[in-house]
Motif scaffolding. Structure first.
Motif, PDB file in Angstrom:
ATOM      1  N   ALA A 187       3.509  -9.965   2.270  1.00  0.00           N
ATOM      2  CA  ALA A 187       2.686 -11.178   2.273  1.00  0.00           C
ATOM      3  C   ALA A 187       3.140 -12.153   3.350  1.00  0.00           C
ATOM      4  O   ALA A 187       2.318 -12.701   4.097  1.00  0.00           O
ATOM      5  CB  ALA A 187       2.740 -11.842   0.900  1.00  0.00           C
ATOM      6  N   LYS A 188       4.446 -12.369   3.448  1.00  0.00           N
ATOM      7  CA  LYS A 188       4.954 -13.371   4.383  1.00  0.00           C
ATOM      8  C   LYS A 188       4.948 -12.885   5.830  1.00  0.00           C
ATOM      9  O   LYS A 188       4.752 -13.675   6.755  1.00  0.00           O
ATOM     10  CB  LYS A 188       6.367 -13.792   3.970  1.00  0.00           C
ATOM     11  CG  LYS A 188       6.384 -14.632   2.701  1.00  0.00           C
ATOM     12  CD  LYS A 188       7.753 -15.220   2.428  1.00  0.00           C
ATOM     13  CE  LYS A 188       7.697 -16.174   1.232  1.00  0.00           C
ATOM     14  NZ  LYS A 188       9.032 -16.774   0.946  1.00  0.00           N
ATOM     15  N   LEU A 205       0.484   1.949  -0.577  1.00  0.00           N
ATOM     16  CA  LEU A 205       1.558   2.791  -1.110  1.00  0.00           C
ATOM     17  C   LEU A 205       0.985   3.970  -1.895  1.00  0.00           C
ATOM     18  O   LEU A 205       1.499   5.094  -1.819  1.00  0.00           O
ATOM     19  CB  LEU A 205       2.484   1.962  -2.004  1.00  0.00           C
ATOM     20  CG  LEU A 205       3.293   0.862  -1.297  1.00  0.00           C
ATOM     21  CD1 LEU A 205       4.104   0.068  -2.308  1.00  0.00           C
ATOM     22  CD2 LEU A 205       4.207   1.455  -0.228  1.00  0.00           C
ATOM     23  N   ARG A 206      -0.097   3.709  -2.624  1.00  0.00           N
ATOM     24  CA  ARG A 206      -0.732   4.778  -3.410  1.00  0.00           C
ATOM     25  C   ARG A 206      -1.302   5.855  -2.493  1.00  0.00           C
ATOM     26  O   ARG A 206      -1.094   7.057  -2.720  1.00  0.00           O
ATOM     27  CB  ARG A 206      -1.851   4.183  -4.274  1.00  0.00           C
ATOM     28  CG  ARG A 206      -2.617   5.211  -5.104  1.00  0.00           C
ATOM     29  CD  ARG A 206      -3.828   4.578  -5.768  1.00  0.00           C
ATOM     30  NE  ARG A 206      -4.795   4.098  -4.794  1.00  0.00           N
ATOM     31  CZ  ARG A 206      -5.693   4.871  -4.193  1.00  0.00           C
ATOM     32  NH1 ARG A 206      -5.741   6.173  -4.456  1.00  0.00           N
ATOM     33  NH2 ARG A 206      -6.549   4.360  -3.324  1.00  0.00           N
ATOM     34  N   ILE A 207      -2.027   5.435  -1.466  1.00  0.00           N
ATOM     35  CA  ILE A 207      -2.618   6.398  -0.535  1.00  0.00           C
ATOM     36  C   ILE A 207      -1.525   7.225   0.135  1.00  0.00           C
ATOM     37  O   ILE A 207      -1.622   8.452   0.244  1.00  0.00           O
ATOM     38  CB  ILE A 207      -3.466   5.676   0.534  1.00  0.00           C
ATOM     39  CG1 ILE A 207      -4.677   5.003  -0.111  1.00  0.00           C
ATOM     40  CG2 ILE A 207      -3.934   6.661   1.605  1.00  0.00           C
ATOM     41  CD1 ILE A 207      -5.447   4.092   0.834  1.00  0.00           C
ATOM     42  N   ALA A 262      -2.586  -6.369  -4.022  1.00  0.00           N
ATOM     43  CA  ALA A 262      -3.514  -5.255  -4.225  1.00  0.00           C
ATOM     44  C   ALA A 262      -3.542  -4.348  -2.999  1.00  0.00           C
ATOM     45  O   ALA A 262      -3.591  -3.115  -3.121  1.00  0.00           O
ATOM     46  CB  ALA A 262      -4.913  -5.788  -4.523  1.00  0.00           C
ATOM     47  N   ARG A 263      -3.501  -4.960  -1.820  1.00  0.00           N
ATOM     48  CA  ARG A 263      -3.528  -4.169  -0.589  1.00  0.00           C
ATOM     49  C   ARG A 263      -2.251  -3.346  -0.441  1.00  0.00           C
ATOM     50  O   ARG A 263      -2.292  -2.180  -0.037  1.00  0.00           O
ATOM     51  CB  ARG A 263      -3.696  -5.101   0.616  1.00  0.00           C
ATOM     52  CG  ARG A 263      -3.897  -4.372   1.933  1.00  0.00           C
ATOM     53  CD  ARG A 263      -5.150  -3.543   1.900  1.00  0.00           C
ATOM     54  NE  ARG A 263      -5.318  -2.759   3.110  1.00  0.00           N
ATOM     55  CZ  ARG A 263      -6.038  -1.654   3.186  1.00  0.00           C
ATOM     56  NH1 ARG A 263      -6.662  -1.196   2.112  1.00  0.00           N
ATOM     57  NH2 ARG A 263      -6.156  -1.000   4.312  1.00  0.00           N
ATOM     58  N   LEU A 287      -4.985   3.996   7.205  1.00  0.00           N
ATOM     59  CA  LEU A 287      -4.961   4.561   5.856  1.00  0.00           C
ATOM     60  C   LEU A 287      -6.327   4.513   5.180  1.00  0.00           C
ATOM     61  O   LEU A 287      -6.658   5.379   4.368  1.00  0.00           O
ATOM     62  CB  LEU A 287      -3.944   3.807   4.989  1.00  0.00           C
ATOM     63  CG  LEU A 287      -2.466   4.125   5.235  1.00  0.00           C
ATOM     64  CD1 LEU A 287      -1.586   3.197   4.413  1.00  0.00           C
ATOM     65  CD2 LEU A 287      -2.156   5.581   4.900  1.00  0.00           C
ATOM     66  N   SER A 288      -7.125   3.506   5.496  1.00  0.00           N
ATOM     67  CA  SER A 288      -8.438   3.390   4.852  1.00  0.00           C
ATOM     68  C   SER A 288      -9.335   4.580   5.178  1.00  0.00           C
ATOM     69  O   SER A 288     -10.235   4.916   4.405  1.00  0.00           O
ATOM     70  CB  SER A 288      -9.127   2.089   5.268  1.00  0.00           C
ATOM     71  OG  SER A 288      -9.316   2.048   6.671  1.00  0.00           O
TER      72      SER A 288
END
Length: 270
Positions: free
Chosen positions: A47-48, A61-63, A55-56, A82-83
């Motif tokens: 985030a920083k 990480l899931r993908i 969520a992103r 990744l998308s």
């Protein structure tokens, strides 16, 4: 450089670097680099430093977990982000990763999502079930009830009501104009309630299963309401038979577009 062009340039650069950050996340998390740099979590780190939401981060990480043992898909992710492999991440295996990498490279996003959806449906055919019956109670005066009973005759109430609801099918129209007559358009859309014939999304287009450039006609029997993704799949040549019943399309492993579809694809690419 004008303001618009400047914005476009910076936007494209931002997209490029965001994709790079997303690809690095998994390794950063695995090595816990975020902890070594005194961040409370991978989420705070992302985030920083990159403006990424929780969520992103979870999505990335899931993908990556799903494709980390599939070099072909990792290669696509490195090229397109990744998308690009999100729709195929969970359906692919190590054995067929090359097959899905090819689809992720060559299909537009909407078409890829619909290809995966249809492929899953083909792999797990649904059992035919009897339509659910609903009991409806209506209050009628005795005279009206008697008239309805007489009109129904020997038909079941279901057959009788279905007959009342049936819309007369308009005649096909031979023409050089691509404009679909309103009567035909209304009839075709009424068959699916305005939804895509192959999924639950809103229909974006009425598709000529018998290509208009060949038939020069608007035929209510061969016009299909489709969403953008299924429309793309049809013209890219991935559908086995476009005349299959609503929701019953089957996809090919490889595209087999007709000459007319190749022209359509060329036109879409500009």
């Amino acid at each position: 450089m004008d303001l618009h062009q400047e914005f476009v340039t910076y936007g494209s650069l931002a997209l490029k670097w965001r994709r790079k950050c997303e690809l690095l996340l998994s390794e950063i998390d695995r090595k816990q680099i975020w902890k070594k740099k005194n961040y409370a979590s991978i989420y705070e780190y992302a985030a920083k430093l990159a403006g990424m939401s929780k969520a992103r981060v979870d999505d990335c990480l899931r993908i990556h977990r799903h494709i980390e043992d599939k070099p072909a898909l990792l290669e696509v992710a490195n090229k397109k982000g990744l998308s690009a492999v999100r729709p195929v991440a969970t359906i692919s295996t190590r054995e067929d990763a090359g097959f899905w990498a090819d689809k992720a490279i060559n299909l537009p996003k909407n078409a890829l999502e619909k290809y995966v959806q249809t492929y899953r449906a083909n792999s797990c055919p649904r059992t035919e079930s009897q339509p659910e019956k609903v009991q409806i109670v209506i209050d009628l005066d005795s005279a009206t009830a008697a008239k309805l009973q007489k009109m129904k005759g020997d038909l079941s109430w279901n057959e009788f009501i279905s007959g009342l609801m049936h819309k007369e099918k308009p005649e096909r129209v031979k023409t050089e104009s691509r404009y679909i007559p309103a009567e035909i358009k209304k009839y075709v859309l009424s068959l699916s309630g305005g939804k895509c014939a192959q999924c639950s999304r809103k229909a974006d287009v009425l598709h000529h299963a018998d290509r208009f450039a060949h038939s020069h006609e608007h035929n209510p029997d061969t016009l299909l309401p489709l969403c953008e993704g299924h429309h793309q799949l049809a013209h890219l040549g991935y559908i086995v038979s476009e005349q299959d019943a609503f929701g019953k399309w089957r996809v090919r492993d490889r595209a087999e577009p007709s000459a007319l579809d190749l022209k359509w694809c060329s036109y879409q690419r500009g």
